[in-house]
Structure formats: structure tokens, C-alpha cells
Design a protein around this motif. Structure first.
Motif, short mmCIF file in Angstrom:
data_model
loop_
_atom_site.label_atom_id
_atom_site.label_comp_id
_atom_site.label_asym_id
_atom_site.label_seq_id
_atom_site.Cartn_x
_atom_site.Cartn_y
_atom_site.Cartn_z
N LEU A 1 2.37 3.14 -3.32
CA LEU A 1 1.61 4.20 -4.01
C LEU A 1 2.02 5.71 -3.72
O LEU A 1 2.23 6.28 -4.57
N GLU A 2 2.37 5.83 -2.51
CA GLU A 2 2.91 7.18 -2.04
C GLU A 2 4.57 7.41 -2.48
O GLU A 2 4.82 8.32 -3.01
N ARG B 1 7.83 -3.58 -10.10
CA ARG B 1 6.93 -2.81 -9.30
C ARG B 1 5.76 -3.98 -8.49
O ARG B 1 5.77 -4.95 -9.23
N SER C 1 1.06 -13.21 -5.79
CA SER C 1 0.56 -13.03 -7.32
C SER C 1 1.16 -14.19 -7.99
O SER C 1 2.55 -14.68 -7.89
N LYS D 1 -0.77 -5.46 -8.52
CA LYS D 1 -2.08 -5.32 -7.77
C LYS D 1 -1.98 -4.15 -6.89
O LYS D 1 -2.56 -4.13 -5.73
N VAL D 2 -1.05 -2.93 -7.02
CA VAL D 2 -1.10 -2.00 -6.17
C VAL D 2 -2.16 -0.89 -6.43
O VAL D 2 -2.31 -0.38 -7.40
N GLU D 3 -3.00 -1.04 -5.26
CA GLU D 3 -4.28 -0.27 -5.48
C GLU D 3 -4.46 0.26 -4.02
O GLU D 3 -3.92 -0.27 -2.99
N GLU D 4 -5.28 1.39 -3.93
CA GLU D 4 -5.69 2.18 -2.63
C GLU D 4 -6.28 0.93 -1.76
O GLU D 4 -7.11 0.33 -2.04
N ASN D 5 -6.05 0.95 -0.58
CA ASN D 5 -6.53 0.12 0.52
C ASN D 5 -6.16 -1.37 0.19
O ASN D 5 -7.27 -2.24 0.20
N VAL D 6 -5.46 -1.91 -0.44
CA VAL D 6 -5.03 -3.28 -0.73
C VAL D 6 -3.74 -3.36 0.05
O VAL D 6 -2.75 -2.96 -0.02
N TYR D 7 -4.20 -4.64 0.94
CA TYR D 7 -3.13 -5.12 1.81
C TYR D 7 -2.61 -6.31 1.55
O TYR D 7 -3.59 -7.30 1.65
N ASN E 1 0.80 -1.13 0.04
CA ASN E 1 0.06 -0.02 0.11
C ASN E 1 0.77 1.27 -0.19
O ASN E 1 0.50 2.30 -0.79
#
Length: 539
Positions: free
Chosen positions: A188-189, A212, A246, A215-221, A185
Motif C-alpha cells: 500500500l505504501e 499487483r 487468491s 485484495k490489498v487493503e489496510e491491515n490485511v495480512y 500490507n
């Protein structure tokens, strides 16, 4: 009309091809071919480093001048070369005497790479010695690389796993596993390089800007205690990177930082779903991709998928097989192969040191004439039954808990405090601190309406007997895993952290599962408060 007929014919043709390919897939299995065991060479001093020291099988296996050889570190001070035929140590190379070896790779007689650990001051945790890489040759001539001096970055090198080495370039992940691992998570930043190589000729680190986390998305842990990245050398002699959650693979052309994407996906567990939150127990994923190899002799990729034992009630793992083009050729439930392996001729070779003896196991990947699909169906059936069994044996928490406690403590109070912990789950070090706290304070707790349940399968819960104080309070070893089943039934299998419950008038008044971040700073004070120990101390 004619166009529609052509489309239909093409679709039928493609379906026929797919069916034919499906029928060609056959069941594979691991065949145990032979085992060699022999005592240590009595003319030499020292013992091999083993699994308990490194948590990996610490060896290399190869032909050297037509001698079938196993290489093992002895006493942290030498690499010992054993002739498998004569069972004697026929050569050795000294190691640095003031450092601890972490990993090594025998490439050839001119290139033997040894990693040594970082040494810290016990009082300040400051570095006394940097991370060393030593390049040795067969004669013992040595060159030392101070890796810390060449890396101008805050990123950690993961050097305690088998490394890929190509033309004296050493490849490694730049992240090291940690408990609060939210790299997915956070990336992203603050994107960070996650794979790199060290060029020993130029004494330079080269980081990939392309690779990278998938599946890097917001609120994915996808937090984990497992190794984040596994890798091997591909058929084209390039690194292939495999992430723990993955099926996507990255074949890295490191000379121009380009990635070729592949996939090796299980047909039984096709998706690993993310966790509910950043604080969810890290090892609570339904499955985790683990070891990853390529056998150049037999042109086969091996990808191991470890299933969550709390979800299925058993220790299961799947071995997914693919050919040199990453094409799926089958998978095996619970293959009979252990530890790390090396590939020697047609064998999968593994090693163990025990009872003052070196043991070498030779296995092979064998193919049957049995069609694969019925086998996959049977594996699905086995796993489904295991999973359903966990759920069917569960009952709602507030209904079952009284029965469980009253079975051992018939005079159960109508008001009490219950702490439930799960063997082998949550954050082990944090859980140990909780158990030590209870163990130290057993004289007070045994006089109060306090109950402790330790839940898991029989071999797991036995370890609670090591806490003599805990065994003197009102404790239940839940060897049937009833409390784990209750959590599963509540769809909280990925939150197997300590659970504090307060019962008043036989009804649940308070019920909280604590994340590993909150175990000590919240759980213990709350426990004390609920037992009114704090107010008692103030009097």
C-alpha cells in the motif's frame, strides 16, 4: 405484467442452463499408468542432484530426435540425457565447473537455459560471484548472462522455481519468500513490481507496472513461508500468474503490459481468509494455493490447494481442474500424484532419484461418468468431520492441562512453568533455537518445576528424541495433538507458536503465545525470569 412474465421466463431459462451445466460436470481422478525404474548408467560417473539439494524435482522430459528423453543434472557438472527405451545416458552437456546449478529448462536443441546460484563470502556475506544465466545448445556451445549487471533495482529474482520462457524471454517473480513477509500490507505504501521478464536478446529487464497483489487493503495480512507466486504458460502462450492466497489469475500480455483476469476457484474451499495480525504464524493460513500447471496436450489447467494440517488434523490437498478457457470442470481430494510434473503426450510425468536408481512415473487424468456434485458433497463431509474432530476432542486449556501433566507426572507441583511447542508449526528455525537452548541447559532445568510439551501427530513429535537433553527433563510427547486441539478450541489455530504458561496454586497466572519475532528476545528471558534463574545467578 407482460414485462414481469418475460423476466421470470428468462430467470427460469438461466436456472435450467445452470442446472444442465452442473449435471454435465463429472468426477475426475488420477490414474497411475506405469512406472519405469532403472539404475544409473554404469559406464558414466556421478549421481543426479535430487530433491534434498534443490527442494524441487530437478529434471526435464521431452522428445529429442524421436528419442523419449529424461534430462537430469549429474554431480553439478553436466546435464545427462537418458534414453528411456535403452535406459542409457546417450548425450551430455558440460556445466560451469565453479558454480552450483539451481534450475534449468530445455526448450529445444538450440535453447537450453541454466541458472546458477550467487556465491557469497562466508565471512562477510558479500557476493563473490553474481547470478548467472547460461544459454547452451545441444553441442555445448555457451553464452553467459550476468543478470546482476542488467538489473538496476533492489528487487530479488526468484530463479529457483520452474521458469516460463517465451521466445528467449524468461519470466519470473521479483520477490523471494522470506519469514517476515509482509509484502501484501506494505505494498500500500511502497508499491513494488512483482513480476517481470528478462529479454536475452536485448539484455534487458522489463517489469510489470500493472500486476499487483490482489485484495490489498489496510491491515490485511497474508504472510507466508510458501512461494508467493506460481505461474505457467497459458493456452495463448502468455504467462499466467497465480498468487498463493487468491483464486484470481493474471494472464499477462507482456508486450503492452496488459492483464486479462481469470479465476479458478475451488467449490470446497472458496475463500482463504487473512491472518489476524502481521505477527501471526505465516504458515497458519487455512489453505494455500501451491503448484499451478497447464497441460497443452489435454487442454487442462491444474491448480493445487494445500489445506492446513493443524486445522484439519491431516495432510490434505485439493486439485482444481479447469479447461483451456479457465472454466471449472472439477476437483480431486488428495490426488495420487507427487512432486513436480512434466506433460508428455497424454501423460503427467514425475521423476525421483533414489537408491541409485532413476524412477519415472506416468499418470493420466481420467474422467468417470459419475456426477460431480455428490462427490463434492462427500469431500465437504470428510473435511468437516476432520475439522470437527479436532474441536470435539479439545477442552479448555486450564481444565485439560493438569490432567495431561498428571497422567505422566502424578506428583505435579501446584506451582510450575510450562513451555508448549508445536511440531511443524511456527517459525521452524526460531523454534529450533529454543529447543537447542533447552537441550543445552537440561541439567539446570531438570531440577526445577519446569515442564515441556511437544505437540503434534506421531510422525512429527518423534524428532524431539534427537534432543537428548530435552528427553532428560520433564517432557511429554503429545502425539495425540491434545495441546494443538486446545489451541484450535480457543480459535487460535493460526498462532501455533511456542506458548509459555505459569501455574500458581493450580491456577493460570501467566499465559502468552510468542510470535516468531519475539521467540528469542522475549521468550527465553521470560522463561528464565519465571523460573527465577536470573536471580539465582546474581547470588
Amino acid at each position: 405484467m407482460k414485462k414481469n412474465k418475460i423476466i421470470i421466463i428468462i430467470i427460469i431459462f438461466l436456472l435450467l442452463i445452470a442446472c444442465t451445466e452442473k449435471e454435465k460436470l463429472k468426477v475426475h481422478y488420477i490414474s497411475h499408468e506405469k512406472e519405469i525404474a532403472f539404475p544409473l548408467d554404469s559406464t558414466k560417473e556421478g549421481k543426479p542432484l535430487d530433491f534434498q539439494y534443490t527442494y524441487v524435482d530437478f529434471f526435464d522430459y521431452c522428445d529429442i530426435d524421436d528419442i523419449e528423453t529424461i534430462i537430469v543434472p549429474i554431480n553439478k557438472n553436466r546435464l545427462a540425457f537418458y534414453d528411456i527405451k535403452t535406459k542409457n545416458e546417450y548425450h551430455s552437456i558440460p556445466l560451469l565447473d565453479n558454480r552450483n546449478i539451481i534450475n534449468f529448462n530445455f526448450i529445444n536443441k538450440d535453447s537450453i537455459f541454466v541458472f546458477y546460484d550467487i556465491q557469497y563470502s562466508d565471512s562477510t556475506l558479500s557476493k563473490l560471484e553474481p547470478l548467472y544465466l547460461q544459454l547452451l545448445n545441444y553441442a555445448g556451445e555457451s553464452k553467459i548472462y550476468d543478470l546482476d549487471s542488467g538489473i538496476n533495482t533492489v528487487f530479488n529474482i526468484r530463479y529457483d522455481v520452474p521458469n516460463i520462457i517465451i521466445n528467449n524471454n524468461i519470466f519470473f517473480p521479483t520477490q523471494i519468500t522470506k519469514i517476515n513477509n509482509s509484502v501484501i500490507n506494505n505494498s500500500l505504501e511502497t508499491p513494488e513490481p512483482i513480476f517481470a521478464y528478462y529479454d536475452t536478446k536485448k539484455d534487458k529487464f522489463n517489469f510489470s507496472k500493472t500486476i499487483r497483489f490482489p485484495k490489498v487493503e489496510e491491515n490485511v495480512y497474508y504472510n507466508t513461508h510458501f512461494n508467493e507466486i506460481n505461474c505457467c504458460l497459458s493456452e495463448r502462450k502468455l504467462p499466467v500468474i497465480h498468487f498463493f492466497y487468491s483464486s484470481l489469475l493474471y494472464e499477462w500480455n507482456y508486450t503492452n503490459d496488459e492483464v486479462i483476469y481469470h479465476t479458478i476457484k475451488s467449490k470446497i474451499i472458496d475463500t482463504i481468509f487473512p491472518l489476524k495480525s502481521a505477527n501471526t504464524s505465516p504458515e497458519s493460513l487455512s489453505a494455500v494455493y501451491n503448484r499451478f500447471y497447464y497441460d497443452n496436450n489435454n487442454k487442462t489447467y491444474y491448480s493445487f490447494l494445500v489445506l492446513n494440517k493443524d486445522l484439519y488434523g491431516n495432510y490434505n490437498n485439493l486439485l482444481i481442474l479447469a479447461d483451456e478457457n479457465f472454466k471449472y470442470i472439477g476437483e480431486i481430494l488428495n490426488p495420487e500424484i507427487g512432486g513436480f510434473v512434466k506433460f508428455y503426450k497424454n501423460y503427467l510425468v514425475s521423476y525421483q532419484y533414489s537408491n541409485d536408481s532413476i524412477r519415472i512415473y506416468y499418470d493420466k487424468l481420467a474422467k468417470t461418468n459419475r456426477p460431480l456434485q455428490p462427490y463434492l458433497d462427500s469431500v465437504n463431509d470428510i473435511l468437516t468431520k476432520q475439522k470437527n474432530s479436532r474441536l470435539l476432542n479439545s477442552e479448555p486449556f486450564n481444565k485439560k492441562i493438569n490432567d495431561l501433566l498428571k497422567s505422566k507426572y502424578p506428583k505435579l507441583e501446584k506451582d510450575y512453568v510450562l513451555l508448549t511447542m508445536y511440531a511443524g508449526s511456527g517459525c521452524p528455525p526460531c523454534g529450533d533455537n529454543i529447543k537447542m537452548f533447552i537441550n543445552r541447559n537440561y541439567e539446570v532445568l531438570q531440577k526445577l518445576p519446569f515442564y515441556f510439551i511437544y505437540s503434534g501427530i506421531s510422525p512429527e513429535v518423534i524428532e524431539i528424541e534427537n534432543y537428548k537433553g530435552i528427553m532428560k527433563i520433564k517432557t511429554i510427547k503429545d502425539s495425540l495433538g491434545i495441546m494443538k486441539n486446545i489451541v484450535l478450541n480457543e480459535n487460535k489455530y493460526n498462532e501455533l507458536n511456542p506458548r509459555l504458561t505459569v501455574i500458581k496454586n493450580n491456577k493460570i497466572e501467566f499465559d502468552t503465545i510468542y510470535s516468531y519475532l519475539d521467540m528469542e528476545k522475549l521468550l527465553i528471558p521470560t522463561l528464565l525470569d519465571k523460573l527465577e534463574l536470573i536471580s539465582e545467578k546474581k547470588k
